[in-house]
Write an enzyme that holds these catalytic residues in place. Structure first.
Site, PDB file in Angstrom:
ATOM      1  N   ASP A   1       0.852  -1.158   0.064  1.00  0.00           N
ATOM      2  CA  ASP A   1       0.006  -0.044   0.021  1.00  0.00           C
ATOM      3  C   ASP A   1       0.899   1.215  -0.002  1.00  0.00           C
ATOM      4  OD1 ASP A   1      -2.354  -1.439   0.104  1.00  0.00           O
ATOM      5  OD2 ASP A   1      -2.568  -1.396   2.140  1.00  0.00           O
TER       6      ASP A   1
ATOM      7  N   TYR B   1       6.821  -8.162   8.182  1.00  0.00           N
ATOM      8  CA  TYR B   1       6.500  -6.720   8.298  1.00  0.00           C
ATOM      9  C   TYR B   1       6.618  -6.343   9.820  1.00  0.00           C
ATOM     10  CZ  TYR B   1       3.746  -7.557   4.157  1.00  0.00           C
ATOM     11  OH  TYR B   1       3.125  -7.915   2.991  1.00  0.00           O
TER      12      TYR B   1
ATOM     13  N   ASP C   1      -6.428   1.870   8.455  1.00  0.00           N
ATOM     14  CA  ASP C   1      -5.094   2.573   8.982  1.00  0.00           C
ATOM     15  C   ASP C   1      -5.273   4.046   9.260  1.00  0.00           C
ATOM     16  OD1 ASP C   1      -5.067   3.816   6.343  1.00  0.00           O
ATOM     17  OD2 ASP C   1      -4.235   2.230   5.324  1.00  0.00           O
TER      18      ASP C   1
ATOM     19  N   ARG D   1      -3.296  -4.635   8.009  1.00  0.00           N
ATOM     20  CA  ARG D   1      -4.157  -3.580   8.602  1.00  0.00           C
ATOM     21  C   ARG D   1      -5.368  -4.187   9.117  1.00  0.00           C
ATOM     22  NH1 ARG D   1      -6.963  -1.425   3.493  1.00  0.00           N
ATOM     23  NH2 ARG D   1      -5.800  -2.343   2.050  1.00  0.00           N
TER      24      ARG D   1
END
Length: 289
Positions: free
Chosen positions: A39, A67, A81, A173
């Protein structure tokens, strides 16, 4: 013509496709693909495959990823988010021990409902296109695997850093949103940095700006065989190499079963191949035709 893999440290506010579009111009090559969309809010490891190396994207996109994510508790947004519109805010009275306990619910195989702001198609329409029109549609839960999930640090009264190693298709997210829901206060993702994808790590990645400014960017490309570095090497003599180039299988009864990086006598990477019961067959070829 450029062929190979380049690992980009994607900057924030760029889409993965923005990066590919810029690299098409730099390498003068139309065939460019990436392994795993990031993203715009996210930074970090974006493996980009150039030229004939795009034939390896199908293998790379299936791999697990890692991540480092920011979790903000007490806030829910429409995008899950901090770039989205705030839908709800609640007071947070969660201890680290309570958070640690809830994280245990999200390790292993879990089910996620994909967010509306995603590129998944329902009825031929991308979800984010519907979301931008204010529409919400039913989404089916999908199974994903969280291989590891650890609390790294607390960075503020309601802010935490998580490290997540997960399967393809995981929305970090959504993970943050669901953790917030499980704690009763809501939550969203405040930042995301991918530290590993397709076996490549941050130390393998180059800042996009460095690549754009390089005088000879083709020299920065890794050979496509770098992606298959965990497979053993098989070097063929010229007659056997000719057969592989012609799409034929080989009979090599002394060679153990498994997948191999197959090279010609002069060191040219020919193919990813499979040996089974003494017969070598090509999974995917990479030599120029």
């Amino acid at each position: 013509m450029a062929d190979g893999i380049i690992i980009i440290d994607k900057p924030q506010d760029w889409t993965s496709m923005d990066v590919c579009a810029k690299l098409r111009g730099i390498f003068h090559e139309r065939r460019i693909g990436h392994a795993g969309t990031l993203d715009p809010i996210a930074t970090g490891v974006l493996p980009v495959f150039v030229g004939r190396a795009t034939r390896a994207v199908e293998f790379a996109s299936e791999s697990e990823k890692e991540y480092v994510a920011g979790l903000r508790l007490g806030v829910e947004t429409n995008t899950q988010d901090t770039t989205g519109t705030v839908l709800a805010e609640r007071p947070v009275s969660v201890s680290q021990a309570e958070l640690e306990q809830v994280l245990g619910q999200f390790r292993g195989e879990i089910r996620q409902i994909p967010p509306m702001y995603s590129a998944i198609k329902v009825g031929g329409k991308k979800l984010y296109e519907l979301a931008r029109k204010g529409q919400e549609v039913e989404r089916q839960p999908r199974a994903v695997t969280i291989h590891s999930l650890t609390l790294e640090e607390q960075t503020g009264p309601a802010d935490y850093t998580l490290r997540v190693r997960c399967s393809k298709g995981t929305y970090v997210r959504t993970l943050c949103h669901d953790i917030g829901r499980a704690l009763g206060c809501g939550g969203c993702m405040s930042g995301l940095r991918r530290t590993m994808a397709a076996g490549f790590k941050l130390e393998d990645a180059l800042p996009l700006e460095q690549v754009l400014q390089a005088e000879g960017p083709a020299s920065l490309l890794l050979g496509v065989d770098a992606y298959f570095a965990d497979r053993p090497v098989l070097i063929l003599k010229p007659p056997a190499e000719k057969k592989v180039r012609n799409g034929m299988s080989l009979f090599l009864p002394e060679t153990p079963d498994g997948e191999y990086r197959v090279y010609g006598a002069e060191g040219t990477f020919l193919a990813l191949s499979r040996m089974e019961r003494g017969r070598l067959t090509t999974i995917k070829s990479f030599f120029p035709v």
